[in-house]
Design a protein around this motif. Structure first.
Motif, PDB file in Angstrom:
ATOM      1  N   MET A   1       0.760  -1.132   0.015  1.00 37.54           N
ATOM      2  CA  MET A   1       0.034  -0.028   0.021  1.00 37.54           C
ATOM      3  C   MET A   1       0.933   1.273   0.042  1.00 37.54           C
ATOM      4  SD  MET A   1      -2.655   1.186   2.687  1.00 37.54           S
ATOM      5  CE  MET A   1      -3.594  -0.177   3.017  1.00 37.54           C
ATOM      6  N   ARG A   2       0.250   2.155  -0.791  1.00 34.70           N
ATOM      7  CA  ARG A   2       1.369   3.526  -1.020  1.00 34.70           C
ATOM      8  C   ARG A   2       0.348   4.489  -0.340  1.00 34.70           C
ATOM      9  NH1 ARG A   2       5.071   6.534  -4.235  1.00 34.70           N
ATOM     10  NH2 ARG A   2       5.813   4.355  -5.091  1.00 34.70           N
ATOM     11  N   LEU A   3       0.930   5.410   0.699  1.00 35.08           N
ATOM     12  CA  LEU A   3       0.385   6.472   1.395  1.00 35.08           C
ATOM     13  C   LEU A   3       0.882   7.511   0.847  1.00 35.08           C
ATOM     14  CD1 LEU A   3      -0.871   7.168   4.785  1.00 35.08           C
ATOM     15  CD2 LEU A   3       0.406   8.775   4.024  1.00 35.08           C
ATOM     16  N   THR A   4       0.006   8.460   0.107  1.00 33.43           N
ATOM     17  CA  THR A   4       0.566   9.919  -0.269  1.00 33.43           C
ATOM     18  C   THR A   4      -0.203  11.035   0.470  1.00 33.43           C
ATOM     19  OG1 THR A   4       0.769   9.382  -2.369  1.00 33.43           O
ATOM     20  CG2 THR A   4       0.668  11.539  -2.134  1.00 33.43           C
ATOM     21  N   LYS A   5       0.711  11.844   1.178  1.00 43.17           N
ATOM     22  CA  LYS A   5      -0.079  13.195   1.955  1.00 43.17           C
ATOM     23  C   LYS A   5      -0.448  13.959   1.067  1.00 43.17           C
ATOM     24  CE  LYS A   5      -0.299  15.687   5.949  1.00 43.17           C
ATOM     25  NZ  LYS A   5      -0.680  16.979   5.150  1.00 43.17           N
ATOM     26  N   LYS A   6      -1.530  14.739   1.246  1.00 43.42           N
ATOM     27  CA  LYS A   6      -1.703  15.751   0.618  1.00 43.42           C
ATOM     28  C   LYS A   6      -2.018  17.007   1.668  1.00 43.42           C
ATOM     29  CE  LYS A   6      -2.573  15.659  -3.166  1.00 43.42           C
ATOM     30  NZ  LYS A   6      -1.706  15.283  -4.518  1.00 43.42           N
ATOM     31  N   THR A   7      -2.079  18.256   1.239  1.00 41.38           N
ATOM     32  CA  THR A   7      -2.347  19.416   2.366  1.00 41.38           C
ATOM     33  C   THR A   7      -3.242  19.074   3.189  1.00 41.38           C
ATOM     34  OG1 THR A   7      -1.131  20.710   0.574  1.00 41.38           O
ATOM     35  CG2 THR A   7      -2.247  21.698   2.516  1.00 41.38           C
TER      36      THR A   7
ATOM     37  N   GLU B   1      -3.220   3.954  -2.178  1.00 38.36           N
ATOM     38  CA  GLU B   1      -3.261   3.200  -3.456  1.00 38.36           C
ATOM     39  C   GLU B   1      -2.634   1.636  -3.068  1.00 38.36           C
ATOM     40  OE1 GLU B   1      -1.413   5.939  -6.686  1.00 38.36           O
ATOM     41  OE2 GLU B   1      -0.617   6.612  -4.973  1.00 38.36           O
ATOM     42  N   LYS B   2      -3.449   0.898  -3.890  1.00 40.69           N
ATOM     43  CA  LYS B   2      -3.158  -0.809  -3.579  1.00 40.69           C
ATOM     44  C   LYS B   2      -3.891  -1.257  -4.862  1.00 40.69           C
ATOM     45  CE  LYS B   2      -5.851  -3.061  -1.056  1.00 40.69           C
ATOM     46  NZ  LYS B   2      -6.634  -3.742   0.162  1.00 40.69           N
TER      47      LYS B   2
ATOM     48  N   PRO C   1       3.397  17.557   1.600  1.00 43.19           N
ATOM     49  CA  PRO C   1       2.253  17.423   0.604  1.00 43.19           C
ATOM     50  C   PRO C   1       2.962  17.123  -0.591  1.00 43.19           C
ATOM     51  CG  PRO C   1       2.158  19.704   1.926  1.00 43.19           C
ATOM     52  CD  PRO C   1       3.326  19.128   2.417  1.00 43.19           C
ATOM     53  N   GLY C   2       2.357  15.941  -0.812  1.00 38.77           N
ATOM     54  CA  GLY C   2       2.910  15.176  -2.387  1.00 38.77           C
ATOM     55  C   GLY C   2       3.719  13.878  -2.038  1.00 38.77           C
ATOM     56  N   ALA C   3       4.444  14.038  -0.894  1.00 38.59           N
ATOM     57  CA  ALA C   3       5.187  12.896  -0.630  1.00 38.59           C
ATOM     58  C   ALA C   3       4.600  11.617  -0.309  1.00 38.59           C
ATOM     59  CB  ALA C   3       6.253  13.286   0.477  1.00 38.59           C
ATOM     60  N   SER C   4       5.401  10.441  -0.634  1.00 39.42           N
ATOM     61  CA  SER C   4       4.734   9.119  -0.257  1.00 39.42           C
ATOM     62  C   SER C   4       5.366   8.076   0.743  1.00 39.42           C
ATOM     63  CB  SER C   4       4.451   8.359  -1.723  1.00 39.42           C
ATOM     64  OG  SER C   4       3.393   9.170  -2.362  1.00 39.42           O
ATOM     65  N   ALA C   5       4.943   7.266   1.187  1.00 40.57           N
ATOM     66  CA  ALA C   5       5.573   6.431   1.975  1.00 40.57           C
ATOM     67  C   ALA C   5       4.816   4.856   1.643  1.00 40.57           C
ATOM     68  CB  ALA C   5       5.443   6.691   3.643  1.00 40.57           C
ATOM     69  N   GLU C   6       5.743   3.944   1.553  1.00 41.51           N
ATOM     70  CA  GLU C   6       5.232   2.475   1.291  1.00 41.51           C
ATOM     71  C   GLU C   6       4.818   1.782   2.762  1.00 41.51           C
ATOM     72  OE1 GLU C   6       4.313   1.171  -1.451  1.00 41.51           O
ATOM     73  OE2 GLU C   6       5.181   2.820  -2.635  1.00 41.51           O
ATOM     74  N   LEU C   7       3.578   1.232   2.808  1.00 46.43           N
ATOM     75  CA  LEU C   7       3.453   0.770   4.175  1.00 46.43           C
ATOM     76  C   LEU C   7       3.385  -0.813   4.127  1.00 46.43           C
ATOM     77  CD1 LEU C   7       0.345   3.189   5.145  1.00 46.43           C
ATOM     78  CD2 LEU C   7       2.695   3.444   5.437  1.00 46.43           C
TER      79      LEU C   7
END
Length: 211
Positions: free
Chosen positions: A1-7, A14-15, A205-211
């Motif tokens: 799962m990818r988590l993307t932070k928005k403002t 996303e998965k 904002p706009g950065a992502s992390a893989e969970l």
């Protein structure tokens, strides 16, 4: 799962080629909900719920659906029959391939003179991600990733630290942070990081992390 932070309070998950968006409100990017297969909204306040943006996202993607509480659902359900779902504490459902549990009932107290609105939190895929909205709701089970509201008119840093300690997630990412100035961020990061008892991180904002 990818988590993307928005403002501010919005995150995108996303998965398996599908996208779930939580709280694409008025403080977030104009396209925060664009392309979402499913959208979750925790409550009616405009920094979490922007009706125009939700309508644009639902119009652009006819298969997209929305899960939210009654005060928000009532404003959109007639225009999108069968695509807007009302949920409350204790409900479970599947949205865009994500399993979701609903936790919580009320917004945190801003001031005793201000009526409390309904607020729900969403626990995603068992306990991989928990977004509490505008409340310090404890879901009652171990959580891998807590979206922690770090700065709001209704909280203070001591409450945030104690909340992280009580939930005891494996990691905590900041949300509800648009009101936090760059000058203050190191102070908040330092206190939560030292005292929260978990791996505390901040995504731009706009950065992502893989969970």
């Amino acid at each position: 799962m990818r988590l993307t932070k928005k403002t501010h309070a919005c995150v995108r998950l996303e998965k398996d080629g599908r996208t779930l968006v939580i709280d694409p409100g008025g403080f977030s990017e104009q396209d925060a909900a664009a392309g979402a297969d499913a959208i979750l909204v925790t409550h009616e306040h405009p920094d979490h719920f922007d009706e125009g943006r939700l309508r644009a996202a639902l119009e652009a993607r006819p298969g997209a659906e929305l899960w939210t509480l009654k005060s928000v659902a009532d404003r959109l359900a007639a225009a999108y029959p069968g695509r807007v779902h009302t949920v409350g504490h204790g409900d479970t459902f599947t949205a865009a391939g994500f399993d979701v549990q609903v936790h919580g009932e009320l917004h945190a107290v801003i001031h005793p003179d201000i009526p409390r609105v309904t607020n729900v939190g969403f626990l995603i895929d068992g306990a991989r991600v928990f977004h509490p909205g505008d409340a310090l709701t404890v879901p009652g089970r171990p959580v891998e990733t807590l979206m922690v509201p770090v700065m709001a008119p209704w909280n203070k840093i001591a409450e945030v630290i104690d909340y992280v300690r009580e939930v005891r997630p494996q990691r905590a990412f900041d949300v509800h942070d648009a009101l936090l100035t760059d000058l203050a961020r190191p102070i908040y990061d330092g206190h939560i990081g030292r005292l929260g008892g978990t791996d505390h991180r901040r995504l731009a904002p706009g950065a992502s992390a893989e969970l």
